[in-house]
Structure formats: structure tokens, C-alpha cells
Design an enzyme around this catalytic site. Structure first.
Site, PDB file in Angstrom:
ATOM      1  N   SER A 102       0.840  -1.186   0.000  1.00  0.00           N
ATOM      2  CA  SER A 102       0.000   0.000   0.000  1.00  0.00           C
ATOM      3  C   SER A 102       0.875   1.236   0.000  1.00  0.00           C
ATOM      4  O   SER A 102       1.984   1.237   0.566  1.00  0.00           O
ATOM      5  CB  SER A 102      -0.897   0.009   1.244  1.00  0.00           C
ATOM      6  OG  SER A 102      -1.556   1.254   1.381  1.00  0.00           O
ATOM      7  N   TYR A 148      -1.871  -1.134   9.940  1.00  0.00           N
ATOM      8  CA  TYR A 148      -2.009  -1.597   8.555  1.00  0.00           C
ATOM      9  C   TYR A 148      -0.798  -1.169   7.731  1.00  0.00           C
ATOM     10  O   TYR A 148      -0.173  -1.986   7.038  1.00  0.00           O
ATOM     11  CB  TYR A 148      -3.290  -1.025   7.958  1.00  0.00           C
ATOM     12  CG  TYR A 148      -3.476  -1.315   6.484  1.00  0.00           C
ATOM     13  CD1 TYR A 148      -4.075  -2.495   6.048  1.00  0.00           C
ATOM     14  CD2 TYR A 148      -3.063  -0.388   5.512  1.00  0.00           C
ATOM     15  CE1 TYR A 148      -4.253  -2.756   4.696  1.00  0.00           C
ATOM     16  CE2 TYR A 148      -3.237  -0.649   4.158  1.00  0.00           C
ATOM     17  CZ  TYR A 148      -3.833  -1.822   3.757  1.00  0.00           C
ATOM     18  OH  TYR A 148      -4.000  -2.073   2.428  1.00  0.00           O
TER      19      TYR A 148
END
Length: 262
Positions: free
Chosen positions: A154, A167
């Protein structure tokens, strides 16, 4: 059944969002696919049908990547699926895509949330890849020599956006892991890379970006290409990374963000 000459990919979380885009982009390139899904079996069946419409073959197998005890029976099912559908004992491309989001603000994060994010985004990626890319002595791994692994990271591993600390940290860990695997698996001709999407209008974080026009305007203003991404901006990038002629690319982080926060 005769052995299929077509390449075969395994895409985790392939029933929706980025995963579905990856499956369909691979199928458009002539790659057959086994996709996994945790829930929403109806969506998985729709993806299988979409691949068939593209002239390819796909099979869907249920797998919750956070349940490591499921890996052994999953690999058995995968092996039988490959033999029955393609006359093969191996596949060529692994895309570790399955994921979840979770808000993790310091002072307001419980242990269960951290454990689940770790289980899905790091432990699951590691142990599932280990189960597929290695095998006891005297047996052949399911991931073929000369294959490809793409780990989905990401942009949040590069830029900070609250409240995704855990995350983003797990995705950063996977990016480091990618470099280690590139070295470990390189002797088998397997290339290993990371693709890191920026903001994408999907179901991530309960679909907040897709639903919020304000967030879309803000992020568009930070993106060099002048818009936020859709899922179908990412699938073709993954497909390009595993095409013939790109095997010399390994151990790399490739950000597919439209130039977000340059």
C-alpha cells in the site's frame, strides 16, 4: 487430462475489488486463475464466469488467510484442482492480495485488532507463501520454478494517513519480506516484487473513499495524474509485472498511485 500450456495464477481475495481486477487483467492476458475468497461465494462465482467470458478458465476455492490451520487442506484442494482442471501439479504466479483494513489510533487500539491485521497482512502472507513455494525434500513445491510472486502492499507504507498505523506498518514489513524472498527464491528463477496501490475507490475501509466526495477532491488534488484510482487501474499493473519479459525485475517495490503525494 493433457497438461495445459497456459500459465496459471493463484490470487488471494480475488472475488472483489483489487483482487477481481487482478484476476480479470490476468485472464485478459491469457492466464488462467485460481482465486480464493473468504466470504461472498456469489461474487467468486461471478468472477469465474467473467473469466470464462474472456475465454479463460478460473476456479474459486474458499480460504480465510487468517486461519493458518486451513493451509494444509487448502493446498490439498489446490493440488487436486490443478490436476483436474489443467493436468498440472503446479502453478506459475502467486498474488498475495487478500486484506482487511482497521483503524488503529495510539491509545484507542485493542490487541485483537492488531492480532487480526498481523494475521492477515503478514503472518498469513508468510505462511501461505511458505506452504506454496516450498516443499519437503523429495517433493515439488506447488509454485513452479521460474514463477512469480507479487505481494500487494500500500502507499500507506510510504506516506502517513491516519488512522492506519498498524495496517501501514504490516505493509511495510511485507515490502522488506519481498526483498528477502527475492534472494531466497532467486536460485529457482522466481522473481518476487511488491505492488503498492495509492488511494483506490474500493470497499477498503468500508468504502469511505468511494462514498466521500470531499475525500475524493482532497486526494485528487494530491495526485499527479489528477484523479483517484479505480480498481481497474491496479489489476493491469499487476498483470504487466508478471508478463513474459519482466522476470528480470525482482525485489522491487512498485507504487501504482498515479503520483500520489510526490
Amino acid at each position: 487430462m493433457p497438461t495445459s500450456p497456459k500459465k496459471i495464477a493463484l490470487v488471494t481475495g480475488g472475488n472483489r475489488g483489487l483482487g477481481r481486477s487482478v484476476v480479470e487483467a490476468l485472464a485478459a492476458d491469457g492466464v488462467d486463475v485460481v482465486l480464493t475468497y473468504r466470504s461472498h461465494e456469489d461474487e467468486a462465482k461471478q468472477v469465474v464466469d467473467a473469466v470464462a467470458d474472456l475465454g479463460g478458465r478460473a476456479e474459486a476455492i474458499r480460504l480465510d488467510v487468517s486461519e493458518t490451520a486451513a493451509y494444509a487442506p487448502f493446498t490439498d484442494i489446490l493440488r487436486e484442482t490443478l490436476r483436474a482442471g489443467w493436468g498440472r501439479d503446479s502453478f506459475d504466479i502467486l498474488v498475495n492480495n487478500a486484506g482487511i483494513s482497521g483503524h488503529t489510533v495510539l491509545g484507542g487500539t485493542d490487541e485483537e485488532t492488531i492480532d487480526l491485521l498481523f494475521a492477515v497482512h503478514y503472518k498469513g502472507v508468510y505462511l501461505l507463501t511458505q506452504a506454496l513455494a516450498t516443499a519437503p525434500e523429495g517433493t515439488a513445491p506447488l509454485l513452479a520454478d521460474g514463477g512469480r510472486i507479487v505481494n500487494v502492499s500500500s502507499g500507506l507504507a510510504r506516506f502517513v494517513t491516519m488512522p492506519y498505523a498498524v495496517y501501514g506498518s504490516m505493509k511495510g514489513a511485507v515490502e522488506v519480506l519481498t526483498r528477502y524472498w527475492a534472494l531466497e527464491l532467486g536460485k529457482r528463477g522466481i522473481s518476487v516484487n511488491t505492488i503498492a496501490p495509492g488511494p483506490v475507490a474500493t470497499d477498503f475501509a468500508d468504502g469511505y473513499l468511494r462514498a466521500s466526495e470531499e475525500a475524493q477532491r482532497h486526494m485528487t488534488g494530491l495526485t499527479a495524474l489528477g484523479r483517484i484510482a479505480q480498481a481497474d487501474d491496479i489489476g493491469p499493473a499487476v498483470a504487466a509485472l508478471v508478463r513474459d519479459g519482466t522476470a528480470w525485475i525482482t525485489g522491487q517495490r512498485i507504487e501504482a498511485s498515479g503520483g500520489f503525494r510526490l
